[in-house]
Design a protein around this motif. Structure first.
Motif, PDB file in Angstrom:
ATOM      1  N   LEU A 171       0.816  -1.206   0.000  1.00  0.00           N
ATOM      2  CA  LEU A 171       0.000   0.000   0.000  1.00  0.00           C
ATOM      3  C   LEU A 171       0.854   1.263   0.000  1.00  0.00           C
ATOM      4  CD1 LEU A 171      -3.042  -0.203   2.381  1.00  0.00           C
ATOM      5  CD2 LEU A 171      -2.963   0.040  -0.081  1.00  0.00           C
ATOM      6  N   GLN A 172       0.469   2.197  -0.805  1.00  0.00           N
ATOM      7  CA  GLN A 172       1.131   3.490  -0.774  1.00  0.00           C
ATOM      8  C   GLN A 172       0.062   4.570  -0.664  1.00  0.00           C
ATOM      9  OE1 GLN A 172       2.977   3.073  -4.537  1.00  0.00           O
ATOM     10  NE2 GLN A 172       4.886   2.281  -3.727  1.00  0.00           N
ATOM     11  N   TYR A 173       0.319   5.547   0.176  1.00  0.00           N
ATOM     12  CA  TYR A 173      -0.599   6.670   0.241  1.00  0.00           C
ATOM     13  C   TYR A 173      -0.320   7.596  -0.930  1.00  0.00           C
ATOM     14  CZ  TYR A 173      -1.783   5.189   4.927  1.00  0.00           C
ATOM     15  OH  TYR A 173      -2.222   4.473   5.989  1.00  0.00           O
ATOM     16  N   TYR A 174      -1.364   8.088  -1.549  1.00  0.00           N
ATOM     17  CA  TYR A 174      -1.194   9.002  -2.674  1.00  0.00           C
ATOM     18  C   TYR A 174      -1.651  10.381  -2.208  1.00  0.00           C
ATOM     19  CZ  TYR A 174      -1.312  10.610  -7.508  1.00  0.00           C
ATOM     20  OH  TYR A 174      -1.070  11.269  -8.686  1.00  0.00           O
ATOM     21  N   LYS A 175      -0.691  11.316  -2.089  1.00  0.00           N
ATOM     22  CA  LYS A 175      -1.019  12.618  -1.502  1.00  0.00           C
ATOM     23  C   LYS A 175      -0.454  13.753  -2.342  1.00  0.00           C
ATOM     24  CE  LYS A 175      -3.250  11.283   1.944  1.00  0.00           C
ATOM     25  NZ  LYS A 175      -4.619  11.718   2.114  1.00  0.00           N
ATOM     26  N   TYR A 176      -1.111  14.891  -2.264  1.00  0.00           N
ATOM     27  CA  TYR A 176      -0.550  16.095  -2.876  1.00  0.00           C
ATOM     28  C   TYR A 176       0.380  16.758  -1.873  1.00  0.00           C
ATOM     29  CZ  TYR A 176      -3.741  15.669  -6.767  1.00  0.00           C
ATOM     30  OH  TYR A 176      -4.388  15.216  -7.880  1.00  0.00           O
ATOM     31  N   GLN A 220       3.296   8.328  -2.016  1.00  0.00           N
ATOM     32  CA  GLN A 220       3.461   8.924  -3.342  1.00  0.00           C
ATOM     33  C   GLN A 220       3.060  10.383  -3.220  1.00  0.00           C
ATOM     34  OE1 GLN A 220       1.181   6.567  -6.200  1.00  0.00           O
ATOM     35  NE2 GLN A 220       3.109   5.654  -6.832  1.00  0.00           N
ATOM     36  N   THR A 235       7.891   9.565 -11.550  1.00  0.00           N
ATOM     37  CA  THR A 235       7.162   9.553 -12.813  1.00  0.00           C
ATOM     38  C   THR A 235       6.753  10.977 -13.110  1.00  0.00           C
ATOM     39  OG1 THR A 235       5.497   8.578 -11.401  1.00  0.00           O
ATOM     40  CG2 THR A 235       6.113   7.337 -13.339  1.00  0.00           C
ATOM     41  N   LYS A 294       4.419  13.349 -15.495  1.00  0.00           N
ATOM     42  CA  LYS A 294       3.208  13.200 -16.298  1.00  0.00           C
ATOM     43  C   LYS A 294       3.615  13.162 -17.760  1.00  0.00           C
ATOM     44  CE  LYS A 294      -0.215  13.317 -13.422  1.00  0.00           C
ATOM     45  NZ  LYS A 294      -1.506  12.661 -13.534  1.00  0.00           N
ATOM     46  N   GLY A 300      -5.684  17.631 -15.105  1.00  0.00           N
ATOM     47  CA  GLY A 300      -5.492  16.457 -14.256  1.00  0.00           C
ATOM     48  C   GLY A 300      -4.749  15.337 -14.942  1.00  0.00           C
TER      49      GLY A 300
END
Lengths: 817, 140
Positions: free
Chosen positions: B31-36, B53, B118, B120, B138
């Motif tokens: 599991l990875q948290y995806y955050k801004y 992330q 990565t 975009k 987005g």
């Protein structure tokens, strides 16, 4: 032009609505005239979409930049080839392309089946029309490709991204669309069968071929996407479980499951609900995949932008599809009762069932993991993601299990296998697998998953080889011919089965290539000229950095020598290109040295012109090319399964007079295709024989034609004139033939500038292949001619030695295709 | 008949449970948290040591590289919150000032240590924004 296009879309919508309504009315009133009218309306839809497509292509070609879509996806200097492919380059156009393809596919399917499945056709027209109406509605209200600028229109377009001006990227999307669109046809027939209640197995016969064709396109599309990622993106791999990739994989899983389970229904009348459900699920997943990648629901490195309005429309359509489709399934459950029950778990139908569960689980798992970020956000309010390692952890054992089943399935008998059966059929394949496993272990392979994969591959190859061999022997004895003719006859009698085995062989090659991933070696290094880095048994030496400019772009090329065991192995030229129009995003030009054993894959990551320093990423990718070869074999297998009977008539039918002569002439024409090809070149004026020779060997870099400089027929082709100038310049400098080619390779940074690869190393395969094919074909001709010219020998008494196997084969050969 | 249905049902339940348990246990590790960036920087200490992330844009003029190495140091930001990031390796072509990146790695007091980057990547399906300067679209 723009308003003409828009009116055409409106007209298409109206015609679609008419076709849907009139077909239902015709079916209910049993009126032939109304039904015919619906079919006619659907043909009209195809015609309208053809004209609308012509309008948008014309706008791209003449550069009508008052149309937003044209302005955003092309510019005036774009090569003609990419102007044409820009049609499906953006969201709006790709939807229109989808609608057009579906109308053509649908028309063909309706035309072919209109007499044979008369009772289903009106509802087939209705279902396809309703799907078309949804996409036409999307275009009309939301994504109109013919939208124009209201005030002043720009004089030039913004142009297509250089990364996407790539040959594979131009043909990959339409191939995927063909696969996606084609899967609507089985759905339409399935729904028609559910609505009418004609749920005997005839609808399956109608859709079998369409599913195979769509599956072929889907597979090739996935393969092309992988090649593109491998050659263009420069990260050294070809699959990273990106949502966009997964979207194409989901329907592939369920379609594969259907292609297997359909056989169980044909043979044993089982799994009838299951098959209908699979067809519906597959169609749903094609729509869902489109939704996932177009609406911004899933975050992806190459997602397509947020569009809540589009997401809403898609959601409504998907919910409606599921409710209506499965509603009908439940309504028709009494008619879908299985005619037989599973006799034993040691039977082929059981193997198919397990294969189906695994494929379906794969689809479910990939869907779950792809949607996981979105799901977790909805449930926990927090975005959690899972990476490629999670996918690999699960898909690796699943893939290996599927590979094992590929070997087991064909060895089991229908209904119930006896112990004797099992011993007979498993002996050779299992031995082969075990021997391979032991050999792999003795050789000291350190990656055990790859070792298992090799052993399983050997097992499956053993199974398939044994099937072909035993089948051919039985047929040889029964018909009294030679093994070769018996083999062709065997395949001809049962194209789907033996074509399927060839597909399995293709899958084995693909898995073989996947297994190579386990031995991948990767290194990144910062190198001054003369410095080197060791990767596995290879040494990579950076010699020099050169900077050249061809007017369109600046090219920074690293000159690299690769050594293996101290001996020179290859000279390679990884590069970075900086396009004038897109200076902010340079493109990476990967250098790949291909081989059966491994690819040496070099990327120029960063450079410092002042010190000539280059950082180079080196990937040693073992067995990668087997994946591409596997896709080729897979296409061949489907081709065999789809071939019309007539092709094989020479081997099955009693011999008509003169057939041998005709066949010889036919083969001669096929073999001498070089003669025919040589005639459609455009004459060009050359100043010297050398110039003509070189121009014939250099590929035109206009970007799409894939012809030599002397053959590229494009008027005022900028690539051609530049390259001709260079050739003349080098001749003037007194360079000889080889030196000029070497200069081109160096400047271009790769051998792909040459029409034919130089005659050495792995490249020899490309040289050798045509000759090998020619020799094999000639031998085949000689053999056939000799056999046919002989007098018909009295067929020996077909005394089957192995009665049980004979009986089993005959039983299986009957009515399967 | 009901016996058969029960058997099928039982098999289904057992299989589903087994898969569920396996899925859940394997999920935990990957599991990875995806955050801004701004979400992380609101309370950085809470994220220390977690698989993370981070999504943000590269701050112009913040990109630095140690000579003769592939060690990068740069800042990423969103809505005014800035995060210092370290990365060792080859950066994608699209990594540059103001480009959108997603970094995978862990956070500590010094900043974010990325193991994967990565950027975009441009796609056919999303053209250049019509008004530059508007919300970064987005997708790419």
């Amino acid at each position: 032009m723009a308003s003409l296009g828009y009116y055409l879309l409106l007209a298409a919508f109206v015609v679609c609505a008419y076709a849907a309504a009139i077909s239902v009315a015709g079916a209910r009133r049993r009126s032939r005239a109304l039904i015919e009218s619906g079919i006619g309306a659907f043909y009209l839809l195809a015609a309208i979409m053809a004209v609308a497509s012509a309008v948008i292509v014309y706008s791209f070609v003449v550069g009508d930049y008052s149309i937003r879509y044209v302005q955003r996806y092309s510019d005036s200097v774009q090569p003609m080839f990419y102007k044409l492919t820009s049609y499906w380059g953006g969201l709006d156009g790709s939807i229109m392309f989808w609608v057009s393809l579906l109308s053509f596919f649908g028309s063909a399917a309706i035309y072919v089946n209109r007499e044979r499945h008369r009772e289903l056709i009106p509802y087939v027209v209705t279902v396809i029309s309703v799907v078309e109406m949804f996409f036409l509605f999307l275009m009309i209200v939301h994504n109109n490709p013919f939208q124009t600028y209201l005030t002043e229109s720009p004089t030039d377009g913004t142009g297509l991204n250089p990364l996407l001006q790539n040959f594979y990227m131009a043909i990959h999307p339409p191939t995927m669309y063909l696969g996606f669109v084609g899967l609507t046809i089985p759905y339409a027939f399935g729904m028609a069968a559910l609505i009418t209640g004609y749920l005997d197995d005839s609808w399956l016969r109608a859709v079998r071929r369409w599913t195979m064709i769509s599956w072929l396109f889907l597979s090739i599309g996935l393969g092309l996407g992988m090649i593109w990622a491998y050659e263009e993106l420069g990260w050294g791999g070809y699959w990273m479980w990106d949502p966009v990739e997964n979207a194409g994989l989901l329907p592939w899983f369920t379609a594969t499951a259907f292609l297997h389970s359909v056989m169980v229904q044909e043979r044993r009348g089982m799994l009838r609900v299951w098959n209908v459900a699979l067809v519906i699920t597959t169609f749903f997943l094609t729509i869902f995949g489109t939704f996932m990648t177009r609406s911004g629901v899933v975050q992806s490195v190459h997602a397509f932008g947020d569009d809540p309005e589009l997401a809403r429309l898609f959601t409504i359509f998907m919910v409606a599809t599921v409710v209506v489709s499965f509603g009908f399934v439940i309504y028709r459950l009494p008619l879908l009762r299985a005619r037989n029950e599973l006799d034993s778990w040691l039977s082929r139908e059981a193997a198919f069932l397990v294969n189906n569960w695994i494929l379906l689980f794969s689809a479910f798992f990939v869907l779950f993991a792809t949607m996981f970020p979105t799901l977790s956000e909805a449930v926990r309010g927090e975005r959690l993601t899972v990476g490629p390692p999670f996918f690999n952890q699960w898909m690796l054992p699943i893939g290996l299990t599927l590979l094992l089943l590929t070997g087991i399935g064909p060895l089991l008998a229908w209904r119930k296998s006896t112990v004797q059966n099992l011993r007979d059929s498993f002996l050779i394949p299992v031995t082969l697998g075990v021997v391979t496993a032991v050999a792999v272990a003795l050789l000291g392979v350190r990656v055990w998953t790859s070792g298992i994969c090799f052993a399983l591959s050997a097992f499956v190859v053993g199974t398939i080889g044994q099937e072909f061999w035993r089948g051919a022997r039985v047929r040889q004895r029964a018909t009294g011919t030679d093994v070769f003719t018996a083999l062709v006859g065997l395949v001809a009698r049962n194209k789907r089965r033996y074509g399927g085995y060839v597909v399995h062989l293709g899958m084995v090659l693909i898995f073989f290539g996947f297994a190579g991933e386990g031995f991948k070696q990767k290194e990144e290094a910062q190198l001054k000229p003369g410095q080197q880095v060791k990767v596995g048994s290879f040494v990579v030496r950076h010699d020099a950095l050169s900077i050249t400019d061809d007017g369109q772009k600046q090219m920074i090329t690293a000159h690299v020598t690769v050594l293996r065991d101290g001996k020179p192995f290859a000279e390679m030229y990884p590069a970075k290109w900086i396009f004038r129009k897109h200076e902010e995003s340079p493109t990476t030009e990967v250098a790949i040295n291909r081989g059966f054993a491994q690819d040496v894959y070099l990327v120029l990551a960063t450079f410092d012109a002042a010190t000539q320093t280059a950082s180079i990423a080196v990937d040693i990718n073992p067995l990668v090319n087997w994946v591409w070869m596997g896709f080729g074999l897979l296409a061949l297998g489907i081709g065999i399964a789809l071939l019309p009977d007539a092709v094989f008539s020479f081997a099955t039918a009693p011999l008509p007079a003169n057939a041998a002569t005709t066949a010889l002439i036919f083969l001669a024409v096929v073999l001498s295709q070089g003669v025919a090809l040589a005639q459609d070149t455009i004459p060009a004026i050359f100043r010297s024989p050398l110039e003509r020779q070189v121009a014939g060997e250099i590929m035109c870099n206009c970007g799409g034609c894939r012809l030599s400089v002397s053959d590229c027929g494009m008027m005022n082709c900028h690539g051609k004139s530049g390259q001709m100038g260079k050739i003349q310049q080098y001749i003037a400098e007194g360079k000889d033939h080889d030196a000029i080619l070497a200069t081109f390779v160096r400047e271009h940074g790769g051998y792909d500038v040459l029409m034919q690869p130089p005659n050495r190393g792995f490249n020899r395969v490309a040289w050798l292949l045509p000759y090998v094919v020619a020799v094999v074909a000639l031998l085949g001709v000689a053999f056939t001619a000799r056999r046919w010219s002989r007098h018909e020998a009295a067929a020996p008494d077909a005394a089957p030695i192995d009665r049980e196997l004979d009986a089993r084969l005959e039983d299986e050969l009957r009515n399967l295709d | 008949m009901s016996n058969k249905a029960a058997r099928i049902g039982l098999t289904g339940v057992v299989l589903a449970t087994a898969f569920g348990v396996l899925l859940y246990s394997s999920l935990g590790e990957s599991l990875q948290y995806y955050k801004y960036v701004d979400e992380v920087m609101a309370e950085p200490a809470a994220w220390h040591g977690k698989n993370l992330q981070v999504h943000g844009t590269v701050v112009p003029d913040s990109i630095g590289r140690k000579d003769n190495s592939l060690e990068w140091r740069f800042d990423i930001q969103r809505n005014g919150k800035v995060l210092r990031a370290y990365y060792n390796g080859i950066v994608p072509d699209t990594f540059k000032a103001d480009s959108e990146v997603v970094l995978t790695g862990t956070l500590d007091d010094k900043g974010f240590h990325a193991t994967e980057m990565t950027a975009k990547c441009p796609s056919k399906y999303d053209a250049a924004p019509v008004n530059p300067g508007s919300r970064p679209s987005g997708g790419a």
